[in-house]
Motif scaffolding. Structure first.
Motif, PDB file in Angstrom:
ATOM      1  N   ILE A 152       0.864  -1.183   0.000  1.00 54.90           N
ATOM      2  CA  ILE A 152       0.000   0.000   0.000  1.00 54.90           C
ATOM      3  C   ILE A 152       0.898   1.229   0.000  1.00 54.90           C
ATOM      4  N   LYS A 153       0.619   2.174  -0.860  1.00 55.72           N
ATOM      5  CA  LYS A 153       1.443   3.378  -0.964  1.00 55.72           C
ATOM      6  C   LYS A 153       0.620   4.603  -0.626  1.00 55.72           C
ATOM      7  N   LEU A 154       1.296   5.626  -0.119  1.00 56.49           N
ATOM      8  CA  LEU A 154       0.666   6.926   0.085  1.00 56.49           C
ATOM      9  C   LEU A 154       1.698   8.019  -0.039  1.00 56.49           C
ATOM     10  N   SER A 155       1.228   9.192  -0.343  1.00 55.35           N
ATOM     11  CA  SER A 155       2.059  10.390  -0.404  1.00 55.35           C
ATOM     12  C   SER A 155       1.712  11.204   0.833  1.00 55.35           C
ATOM     13  N   ALA A 156       2.667  11.280   1.771  1.00 57.58           N
ATOM     14  CA  ALA A 156       2.412  11.948   3.052  1.00 57.58           C
ATOM     15  C   ALA A 156       3.056  13.322   3.076  1.00 57.58           C
ATOM     16  N   GLN A 157       2.372  14.270   3.682  1.00 57.69           N
ATOM     17  CA  GLN A 157       3.040  15.536   3.943  1.00 57.69           C
ATOM     18  C   GLN A 157       4.192  15.235   4.904  1.00 57.69           C
ATOM     19  N   ASP A 158       5.350  15.811   4.620  1.00 58.23           N
ATOM     20  CA  ASP A 158       6.572  15.464   5.337  1.00 58.23           C
ATOM     21  C   ASP A 158       6.434  15.618   6.853  1.00 58.23           C
ATOM     22  N   TYR A 159       5.728  16.631   7.312  1.00 56.95           N
ATOM     23  CA  TYR A 159       5.646  16.883   8.749  1.00 56.95           C
ATOM     24  C   TYR A 159       4.862  15.802   9.493  1.00 56.95           C
ATOM     25  N   SER A 173      11.029   7.657  -0.496  1.00 49.83           N
ATOM     26  CA  SER A 173      11.471   8.705  -1.422  1.00 49.83           C
ATOM     27  C   SER A 173      12.114   9.832  -0.628  1.00 49.83           C
ATOM     28  N   ASP A 174      12.822  10.676  -1.343  1.00 47.19           N
ATOM     29  CA  ASP A 174      13.293  11.917  -0.747  1.00 47.19           C
ATOM     30  C   ASP A 174      12.107  12.867  -0.652  1.00 47.19           C
ATOM     31  N   VAL A 175      12.269  13.948   0.081  1.00 45.58           N
ATOM     32  CA  VAL A 175      11.224  14.967   0.179  1.00 45.58           C
ATOM     33  C   VAL A 175      11.081  15.651  -1.181  1.00 45.58           C
ATOM     34  N   TYR A 176       9.857  15.850  -1.615  1.00 46.94           N
ATOM     35  CA  TYR A 176       9.578  16.553  -2.866  1.00 46.94           C
ATOM     36  C   TYR A 176       8.404  17.498  -2.632  1.00 46.94           C
ATOM     37  N   LEU A 177       8.276  18.487  -3.501  1.00 45.55           N
ATOM     38  CA  LEU A 177       7.167  19.435  -3.391  1.00 45.55           C
ATOM     39  C   LEU A 177       6.008  18.977  -4.258  1.00 45.55           C
ATOM     40  N   GLU A 178       4.835  18.921  -3.647  1.00 47.97           N
ATOM     41  CA  GLU A 178       3.600  18.659  -4.375  1.00 47.97           C
ATOM     42  C   GLU A 178       2.659  19.809  -4.051  1.00 47.97           C
ATOM     43  N   ASP A 179       2.300  20.572  -5.049  1.00 47.87           N
ATOM     44  CA  ASP A 179       1.461  21.757  -4.864  1.00 47.87           C
ATOM     45  C   ASP A 179       2.061  22.701  -3.820  1.00 47.87           C
ATOM     46  N   GLY A 180       3.391  22.798  -3.809  1.00 49.05           N
ATOM     47  CA  GLY A 180       4.087  23.715  -2.912  1.00 49.05           C
ATOM     48  C   GLY A 180       4.251  23.217  -1.487  1.00 49.05           C
ATOM     49  N   ILE A 181       3.853  21.975  -1.196  1.00 49.41           N
ATOM     50  CA  ILE A 181       3.927  21.409   0.156  1.00 49.41           C
ATOM     51  C   ILE A 181       4.906  20.233   0.144  1.00 49.41           C
ATOM     52  N   PRO A 182       5.869  20.184   1.102  1.00 45.91           N
ATOM     53  CA  PRO A 182       6.812  19.062   1.153  1.00 45.91           C
ATOM     54  C   PRO A 182       6.102  17.735   1.447  1.00 45.91           C
ATOM     55  N   HIS A 183       6.366  16.731   0.613  1.00 46.01           N
ATOM     56  CA  HIS A 183       5.783  15.396   0.733  1.00 46.01           C
ATOM     57  C   HIS A 183       6.871  14.331   0.656  1.00 46.01           C
ATOM     58  N   VAL A 184       6.536  13.132   1.105  1.00 43.66           N
ATOM     59  CA  VAL A 184       7.363  11.947   0.903  1.00 43.66           C
ATOM     60  C   VAL A 184       6.447  10.796   0.513  1.00 43.66           C
ATOM     61  N   ASP A 185       6.979   9.882  -0.308  1.00 43.08           N
ATOM     62  CA  ASP A 185       6.244   8.664  -0.611  1.00 43.08           C
ATOM     63  C   ASP A 185       6.522   7.666   0.498  1.00 43.08           C
ATOM     64  N   MET A 186       5.479   6.938   0.897  1.00 42.13           N
ATOM     65  CA  MET A 186       5.613   5.933   1.949  1.00 42.13           C
ATOM     66  C   MET A 186       4.957   4.646   1.473  1.00 42.13           C
ATOM     67  N   LEU A 187       5.532   3.515   1.901  1.00 42.06           N
ATOM     68  CA  LEU A 187       5.069   2.219   1.457  1.00 42.06           C
ATOM     69  C   LEU A 187       4.880   1.287   2.634  1.00 42.06           C
ATOM     70  N   TYR A 188       3.767   0.574   2.643  1.00 44.11           N
ATOM     71  CA  TYR A 188       3.477  -0.474   3.626  1.00 44.11           C
ATOM     72  C   TYR A 188       3.559  -1.795   2.893  1.00 44.11           C
ATOM     73  N   LYS A 189       4.310  -2.738   3.465  1.00 41.83           N
ATOM     74  CA  LYS A 189       4.377  -4.092   2.895  1.00 41.83           C
ATOM     75  C   LYS A 189       3.967  -5.082   3.961  1.00 41.83           C
ATOM     76  N   ASN A 190       2.980  -5.888   3.635  1.00 45.96           N
ATOM     77  CA  ASN A 190       2.517  -6.936   4.555  1.00 45.96           C
ATOM     78  C   ASN A 190       3.373  -8.162   4.286  1.00 45.96           C
ATOM     79  N   GLU A 191       4.245  -8.464   5.227  1.00 46.34           N
ATOM     80  CA  GLU A 191       5.211  -9.554   5.048  1.00 46.34           C
ATOM     81  C   GLU A 191       4.632 -10.918   5.392  1.00 46.34           C
ATOM     82  N   SER A 192       3.416 -10.992   5.935  1.00 45.62           N
ATOM     83  CA  SER A 192       2.868 -12.293   6.328  1.00 45.62           C
ATOM     84  C   SER A 192       2.226 -13.040   5.190  1.00 45.62           C
TER      85      SER A 192
END
Length: 192
Positions: A152-159, A173-192
């Motif tokens: 599962i992926k999401l783009s989170a505001q960095d703060y 991911s590194d921090v990037y600007l989306e619509d002028g707001i710092p974001h990072v990509d985040m990933l959840y992996k279910n290992e079970s």
């Protein structure tokens, strides 16, 4: 998997889900909800609907709150209606006809190769009461236990990336600007 409407009621750490008249117990996995902040809300109803199952009033309230938070409150003018709502699951809580918390779940292949969570909001006057935690728990439960998603992926505001990390998401991911707001990509992996 077709799901016309799924209503989840949370009682402490046990959710009851109903789908097309079926009743079954869902026990949340790997995350906990702080019920100390949920006084007076022992039976919180969560609605999960596909786009075509939303009423006009529900859709209006969802879009109104998304615009109020993402465009007005965050002072970020951008096109909120992006064409992805029609393929999404919409999970939300409402009280007195108003949407108090909401998230959008996109199937894999829509915006990312993985399933995605986005447009996560809690109405301002309901923040700090555990509603966001409950929203994320129900969202993750649907994705992992009902839809059997393993990534599962999401783009989170960095703060707020630490918030999503508490649900098992890792920054990818590194921090990037989306619509002028710092974001990072985040990933959840279910290992079970």
């Amino acid at each position: 998997m077709e799901c016309e409407e799924l209503t989840i009621k949370v009682v402490k750490d046990i959710g009851i889900s109903l789908r097309k008249g079926e009743q079954r117990w869902i026990r949340p996995k790997n995350t906990q909800i702080n019920n100390a902040n949920m006084k007076g809300r022992s039976h919180m109803a969560w609605n999960i609907k596909k786009f075509d199952d939303l009423t006009a009033a529900e859709l209006y309230e969802i879009l109104k709150e998304r615009v109020n938070i993402f465009v007005v409150e965050q002072e970020c003018p951008y096109p909120e209606i992006d064409g992805n709502d029609q393929v999404a699951y919409h999970i939300f809580n409402e009280q007195d006809g108003e949407v108090t918390a909401y998230a959008r779940i996109l199937p894999k292949g829509t915006t990312y190769p993985e399933a995605a969570i986005g447009r996560v909001i809690v109405k301002k006057e309901y923040r700090g009461k555990g509603l966001g935690n409950e929203l994320m728990q129900q969202t993750m439960d649907l994705l992992v236990n009902e839809l059997h998603e393993t990534a599962i992926k999401l783009s989170a505001q960095d703060y707020i990336k630490h918030y999503y990390a508490a649900f098992g998401f890792k920054q990818v991911s590194d921090v990037y600007l989306e619509d002028g707001i710092p974001h990072v990509d985040m990933l959840y992996k279910n290992e079970s």
